[in-house]
Write a protein that holds these residues in place. Structure first.
Motif, PDB file in Angstrom:
ATOM      1  N   UNK A  35     -13.055  13.870  -6.391  1.00 30.50           N
ATOM      2  CA  UNK A  35     -12.379  13.879  -5.104  1.00 30.50           C
ATOM      3  C   UNK A  35     -12.862  12.652  -4.342  1.00 30.50           C
ATOM      4  N   UNK A  36     -12.074  11.611  -4.342  1.00 29.49           N
ATOM      5  CA  UNK A  36     -12.460  10.341  -3.712  1.00 29.49           C
ATOM      6  C   UNK A  36     -11.410   9.905  -2.695  1.00 29.49           C
ATOM      7  N   UNK A  37     -10.177   9.789  -3.119  1.00 29.88           N
ATOM      8  CA  UNK A  37      -9.108   9.461  -2.184  1.00 29.88           C
ATOM      9  C   UNK A  37      -8.791  10.638  -1.283  1.00 29.88           C
ATOM     10  N   UNK A  38      -8.109  10.374  -0.176  1.00 27.38           N
ATOM     11  CA  UNK A  38      -7.812  11.425   0.783  1.00 27.38           C
ATOM     12  C   UNK A  38      -6.613  11.007   1.631  1.00 27.38           C
ATOM     13  N   UNK A  39      -6.222  11.904   2.557  1.00 23.43           N
ATOM     14  CA  UNK A  39      -5.057  11.608   3.396  1.00 23.43           C
ATOM     15  C   UNK A  39      -5.300  10.393   4.280  1.00 23.43           C
ATOM     16  N   UNK A  40      -6.519  10.241   4.748  1.00 24.62           N
ATOM     17  CA  UNK A  40      -6.813   9.082   5.596  1.00 24.62           C
ATOM     18  C   UNK A  40      -6.598   7.786   4.811  1.00 24.62           C
ATOM     19  N   UNK A  41      -7.064   7.769   3.561  1.00 21.49           N
ATOM     20  CA  UNK A  41      -6.853   6.591   2.739  1.00 21.49           C
ATOM     21  C   UNK A  41      -5.386   6.325   2.483  1.00 21.49           C
ATOM     22  N   UNK A  42      -4.600   7.397   2.306  1.00 23.81           N
ATOM     23  CA  UNK A  42      -3.172   7.236   2.074  1.00 23.81           C
ATOM     24  C   UNK A  42      -2.472   6.735   3.339  1.00 23.81           C
ATOM     25  N   UNK A  43      -2.854   7.299   4.489  1.00 22.15           N
ATOM     26  CA  UNK A  43      -2.277   6.825   5.752  1.00 22.15           C
ATOM     27  C   UNK A  43      -2.541   5.328   5.923  1.00 22.15           C
ATOM     28  N   UNK A  44      -3.758   4.930   5.605  1.00 20.96           N
ATOM     29  CA  UNK A  44      -4.132   3.519   5.775  1.00 20.96           C
ATOM     30  C   UNK A  44      -3.310   2.583   4.899  1.00 20.96           C
ATOM     31  N   UNK A  80      -1.760  10.413  -7.147  1.00 22.17           N
ATOM     32  CA  UNK A  80      -2.766  11.457  -7.144  1.00 22.17           C
ATOM     33  C   UNK A  80      -3.620  11.180  -5.912  1.00 22.17           C
ATOM     34  N   UNK A  81      -3.447  11.973  -4.896  1.00 23.77           N
ATOM     35  CA  UNK A  81      -4.074  11.671  -3.608  1.00 23.77           C
ATOM     36  C   UNK A  81      -5.563  11.420  -3.746  1.00 23.77           C
ATOM     37  N   UNK A  82      -6.243  12.232  -4.542  1.00 23.33           N
ATOM     38  CA  UNK A  82      -7.701  12.125  -4.669  1.00 23.33           C
ATOM     39  C   UNK A  82      -8.138  10.890  -5.440  1.00 23.33           C
ATOM     40  N   UNK A  83      -7.201  10.150  -6.027  1.00 21.53           N
ATOM     41  CA  UNK A  83      -7.551   8.978  -6.823  1.00 21.53           C
ATOM     42  C   UNK A  83      -6.909   7.690  -6.282  1.00 21.53           C
ATOM     43  N   UNK A  84      -6.211   7.793  -5.160  1.00 23.35           N
ATOM     44  CA  UNK A  84      -5.448   6.626  -4.689  1.00 23.35           C
ATOM     45  C   UNK A  84      -6.282   5.713  -3.797  1.00 23.35           C
ATOM     46  N   UNK A  85      -6.697   6.203  -2.639  1.00 26.83           N
ATOM     47  CA  UNK A  85      -7.463   5.342  -1.724  1.00 26.83           C
ATOM     48  C   UNK A  85      -8.365   6.207  -0.853  1.00 26.83           C
ATOM     49  N   UNK A  86      -9.616   5.784  -0.716  1.00 28.17           N
ATOM     50  CA  UNK A  86     -10.635   6.548   0.005  1.00 28.17           C
ATOM     51  C   UNK A  86     -10.730   6.058   1.443  1.00 28.17           C
TER      52      UNK A  86
END
Length: 1008
Positions: A407-416, A376-382
């Motif tokens: 809404x906490x995690x985002x694409x930037x957190x996922x990329x990281x 869940x992108x919004x819950x994975x990593x901020x």
């Protein structure tokens, strides 16, 4: 997908909180409205005096072309405006009972100011329009002493009042005040003028008074009155910011001291190479006034030094030279142009150019090779706190108390953290829907509103959706996008249909519904400027039944009340039976039978407006939207609520459209491997869903077997009736998943629909691995090709046996489940965090009735904080911080090694299987043969228990877990029980490129 039913109306914050809203509702100031009462209707409120600023126009004449709300427009070019005072013209118009008007201005000769095509939305009373800004004040009134009765001029001096707009976000600010001993100004007070960025000001003549009482408002009923206490402002310069009064303050708009201080050098710069791409990350720099961008300097290669500007702390550098060392430094730049010292250098050496396509194209390889990690992108990593949003359920849910916005995690957190996922060995990432959502609790992504736009709460500068796709591809990882064809949000679908009006904004509900603002474009991130209170709802409302209303019994009180005791009216909430949604685009019924035809033609929930997917305009809208994401290079679609659309519609419209677009953009091979897998939710333990073939997962993997009417609606009904009459015994069968003896055979996909599915039967039975295995085998002849089934234990919706809790069977059971999933047919899929039994036993979802922190959708980022670099799939070269602790967990080690083993043995990825001649509870043989590549892979597998294999090819077999070697001469091999969660994979050594790999990886808690 599972949606927790919210109460009928979005949960009010309650009367106890009504006076503590950030802006501070006015409750006691004389002459100002009480939020608990209706605002008095004065005579002037039936008229509007519109002032228009002329200085920037210099027209020879000025016309006002307008329409009262709900009324008709004047005849073009409108009515003449008259001179008012220097640089202003005005016109007073009668509005009848309307609460405002839409307006444009022109010179009578074809030159118009229509607010860039949006028209001006004006209220009642005195209104100014100056260079596109609407305010509520009289520009021709005396700007000195207050026009209301006050003490005679004397020695009191003046009060120079500055008010900060940064918190409230208002575009218009009025000062409502009372000099000590004098009278209050008339509501809403006098307009304040722009002073500098974030500040407005007004100078007030105090006469003999030494101070004044004050409140501030936006001219549209939203007040800041210091939580009912009003502000006391003395003579002199005073600032009011965040309810803090600073007397004798310095002028906040005085020329600032020049900024000569450079930001700090960016810390923790890290470079990671994948093929001929490098992903660079770093931590933010600090600066006294804020960093605006970063400069990345690259050296190395034949191009020499290259400098790139970056708006975030992630930089993807692609298209580099092979086997070349590159060095990177980063500098921070602030608004004044000050540049920091260079960071410490980070280096990376590229490898060889991958065989896969360039950025922006799907990788295009067989999806069965790629284990899936579901987030869940919004819950994975901020990665970017500036796009975090809590929504209007932030307090009620308890998320606010945990500082945990939905809404906490985002694409930037996922990329990281792509290296974390790659380090686990997962090469595909399934992400929740990316389209712009619109509802009270929409972090999961399944309440789509604008299907053509990516939700801004997920994106950041330098970390857009395209950046995520490209960054994943640079690491050899796929992105599977969750898509929804069945429904939109309750707000409809922007660009197709949105409901124009509903709700009653009376004395009870004025705090709850935003004031109508036709100029506001909802984007999920930006605060609505007119009411100044909401990022999310943007509710449309009406004080009287609008002309053209289609909602049945509009505004009629029901027998129901909200939890706070407020009366609920008809049309305050979307409903399929209300008449609010046109039948040309939406179905108009509630679901009655989950295994009946109406499950494909009725609403599932009041937050999910059900598309009429058999309507051509709806089909075109959705196909056009998802073409956009195909063009961005996603590698596949996970299809939400697939069972709620007729198979005929999938087979006729949506699935061919996907294939056609991928073929057109990227070629036939990419289209063949573009992975579409549907959620056909069948929460039962039998082969066919309560005997209903139309509602069983395997049904959707097949093409139609007869012709139906050309009309899609008729065809859907005809197909449903025909297949129900055929029953379970007359459905097509396939041997595509099964070996013939010990031989692999070319599968027959000529009747394949184009949709693969989630293996719901195994999922439902994963309370015990052996049970899941037995149920899976029992269903495999009814899929077109079960080797493409997506297999998981639990997800964001359910655990095994429709449990509402995340799997809590214990570490040994998890290890056993994983050993089965990674070696049996199908594609193993892991819900984020299961590798450490994250939130085991916690309720997966309870909507806004409990904090997300306590559920299976909790925020995961704290467990993967720190630095991690993957050296390959299933291998990590370095890790520090919390992520290092996470990577040391026994199940993480287990899944890493399973991925290493699976990746080395083609039979475990794409092979057919058989249990013929095999004794053992979870034991099978698998083979994959491809003559074009010369691949032939044969393996004997047993999970947990012992097994005997008879009639297998003679030869030398090597176990990938222990390295043990067995020579088979009589077609028989016996394996002792390795123990729960442990595994044996004996691979036939066929020499050359098909030689058995022997022991793969390092022994751990379970694989030993």
């Amino acid at each position: 997908m599972r949606r927790t039913r919210l109460r009928l109306l979005r949960g009010p914050l309650g009367a106890a909180l009504a006076a503590t809203v950030t802006l501070g509702l006015l409750t006691s100031v004389p002459g100002a409205p009480d939020p608990g009462q209706a605002v008095p209707v004065a005579a002037s409120e039936s008229t509007a005096t519109v002032f228009y600023y002329t200085k920037t126009r210099n027209w020879s004449a000025y016309k006002l072309h307008y329409a009262p709300d709900g009324g008709s427009w004047t005849t073009v070019p409108g009515v003449a405006m008259e001179a008012a005072c220097t640089d202003w013209v005005k016109k007073t118009v009668s509005l009848g009972g309307a609460s405002g008007l839409a307006a444009t201005f022109n010179d009578g000769s074809g030159v118009w100011d229509n607010n860039s095509g949006k028209n001006y939305a004006l209220g009642t009373g005195t209104i100014t329009v100056k260079d596109g800004v609407v305010a509520h004040s009289d520009p021709c009134a005396d700007t000195g002493p207050d026009p209301s009765p006050s003490p005679s001029p004397g020695t009191g001096g003046t009060a120079d009042v500055y008010y900060s707009t940064t918190t409230v976000g208002w575009s218009t600010v009025n000062l409502h005040y009372q000099p000590k001993g004098g009278s209050w100004t008339a509501v809403p007070g006098v307009g304040m003028e722009a002073a500098c960025t974030g500040w407005v000001r007004r100078t007030v003549d105090l006469g003999t008074a030494a101070s004044l009482r004050a409140a501030f408002n936006n001219g549209n009923g939203i007040w800041d009155n210091n939580n009912g206490a009003d502000y006391t402002v003395p003579a002199g310069v005073t600032t009011v910011k965040d309810r803090k009064v600073t007397a004798g303050a310095a002028d906040p708009c005085a020329a600032e001291t020049p900024d000569t201080e450079a930001p700090s050098a960016p810390p923790k710069v890290s470079a990671s190479a994948d093929g001929v791409s490098v992903v660079l990350t770093w931590e933010p720099s600090t600066d006294d006034r804020g960093v605006t961008k970063y400069q990345v300097t690259r050296t190395g290669g034949t191009r020499g030094t290259v400098v790139s500007d970056v708006g975030s702390t992630v930089f993807s550098d692609t298209g580099l030279e092979e086997r070349t060392a590159y060095s990177y430094t980063v500098r921070a730049v602030d608004a004044a142009g000050n540049i920091s010292a260079a960071s410490a250098a980070a280096t990376a050496t590229t490898g060889t150019k991958p065989a896969g396509p360039a950025a922006g194209k799907p990788l295009g390889t067989d999806p069965r090779k790629d284990p899936i990690y579901f987030v869940l992108t919004a819950r994975f990593n901020d990665g970017d706190a500036s796009n975090n949003r809590g929504g209007n359920q932030h307090q009620k849910s308890g998320n606010a108390a945990n500082d945990d916005p939905m809404f906490r995690g985002d694409f930037k957190g996922l990329i990281n953290k792509l290296d974390y996922i790659k380090g686990l060995g997962m090469s595909a990432v399934w992400i929740t829907p990316v389209v712009l959502n619109r509802s009270d609790y929409d972090y999961h992504g399944y309440h789509g509103y604008d299907f053509y736009e990516v939700d801004s709460r997920l994106e950041s500068a330098g970390a857009s959706y395209q950046d995520l796709i490209d960054a994943a591809h640079a690491k050899g990882m796929k992105i599977y996008q969750d898509v929804v064809y069945n429904h939109s949000s309750r707000w409809g679908a922007k660009g197709l249909f949105t409901p124009t009006v509903y709700g009653v904004r009376d004395t009870q509900w004025s705090w709850y519904y935003d004031e109508r603002n036709d100029g506001f474009e909802y984007d999920g991130l930006t605060v609505e400027t007119k009411s100044g209170k909401s990022y999310y709802n943007g509710d449309l409302w009406s004080t009287a039944e609008p002309s053209g209303n289609t909602c049945v019994n509009w505004g009629t009180p029901t027998q129901h009340t909200s939890p706070e005791g407020y009366r609920i009216y008809n049309c305050q909430w979307p409903s399929p039976t209300s008449g609010m949604f046109p039948k040309a685009y939406y179905h108009n019924c509630w679901i009655g039978n989950w295994e009946g035809e109406d499950s494909r033609s009725c609403w599932l929930h009041d937050d999910l407006a059900d598309f009429d997917t058999e309507s051509a305009p709806v089909q075109n809208y959705l196909i056009g939207a998802y073409n956009k994401y195909i063009d961005m290079g996603v590698d596949g679609f996970r299809v939400d609520t697939a069972v709620h659309i007729p198979r005929t519609t999938w087979n006729r419209r949506f699935l061919p459209a996907i294939q056609d677009r991928v073929t057109q953009q990227f070629g036939a091979e990419a289209a063949k491997n573009f992975f579409v897998f549907g959620e056909v939710a069948a929460f039962v333990n039998d082969k066919w869903n309560r005997g209903s073939v139309n509602h069983s997962a395997q049904f959707y993997t097949w093409k139609e077997r007869k012709e139906y009417s050309a009309d899609d609606k008729k065809a859907a009904l005809e197909m449903y009736d025909y297949e129900q009459q055929q029953g379970t015994g007359s459905q097509p069968t396939s041997d595509n998943a099964f070996l013939k003896g010990n031989s692999y055979h070319t599968p027959d996909h000529s009747r394949f629909s184009g949709m693969n599915v989630i293996d719901m039967r195994m999922h439902m039975n994963f309370g015990d691995a052996n049970n899941a295995y037995g149920n899976g085998k029992d269903s495999d002849d009814s899929y077109n090709d079960a080797t493409y089934n997506v297999v998981y234990v639990d997800s964001h919706d359910y655990g095994p046996n429709k449990s509402s809790e995340r799997y809590a069977g214990g570490t040994d059971a998890w290890a056993e489940n994983m050993s089965l999933m990674w070696t049996f047919r199908g594609i193993p899929t892991l819900y984020y965090g299961s590798e450490i039994e994250f939130q085991a036993g916690k309720k997966i979802d309870c909507g806004p009735t409990c904090p997300l922190e306590t559920t299976g959708r909790a925020y995961f980022g704290d467990h993967i904080a720190g630095d991690v670099k993957a050296s390959g799939f299933g291998t990590v070269s370095s890790a520090s911080g919390a992520v290092a602790d996470t990577l040391s967990k026994p199940l993480v080690k287990h899944v890493q090694r399973l991925n290493q083993i699976r990746r080395a043995i083609p039979a475990l990825q794409m092979g057919q299987y058989s249990t013929e001649g095999i004794s053992g509870s979870m034991a099978y043989k698998r083979r994959y043969t491809d003559t074009a590549s010369g691949t032939d892979s044969f393996a004997l597998v047993t999970v947990s228990g012992g097994a005997t294999y008879s009639g297998v090819p003679n030869g030398t077999y090597k176990d990938a877990v222990t390295g043990d070697t067995q020579v088979v001469t009589g077609g028989k091999l016996t394996v002792a029980a390795p123990g729960k969660g442990n595994l044996r994979v004996y691979v036939l050594d066929l020499g050359g490129k098909n030689a058995a790999p022997g022991k793969i990886g390092t022994a751990g808690t379970y694989l030993k």
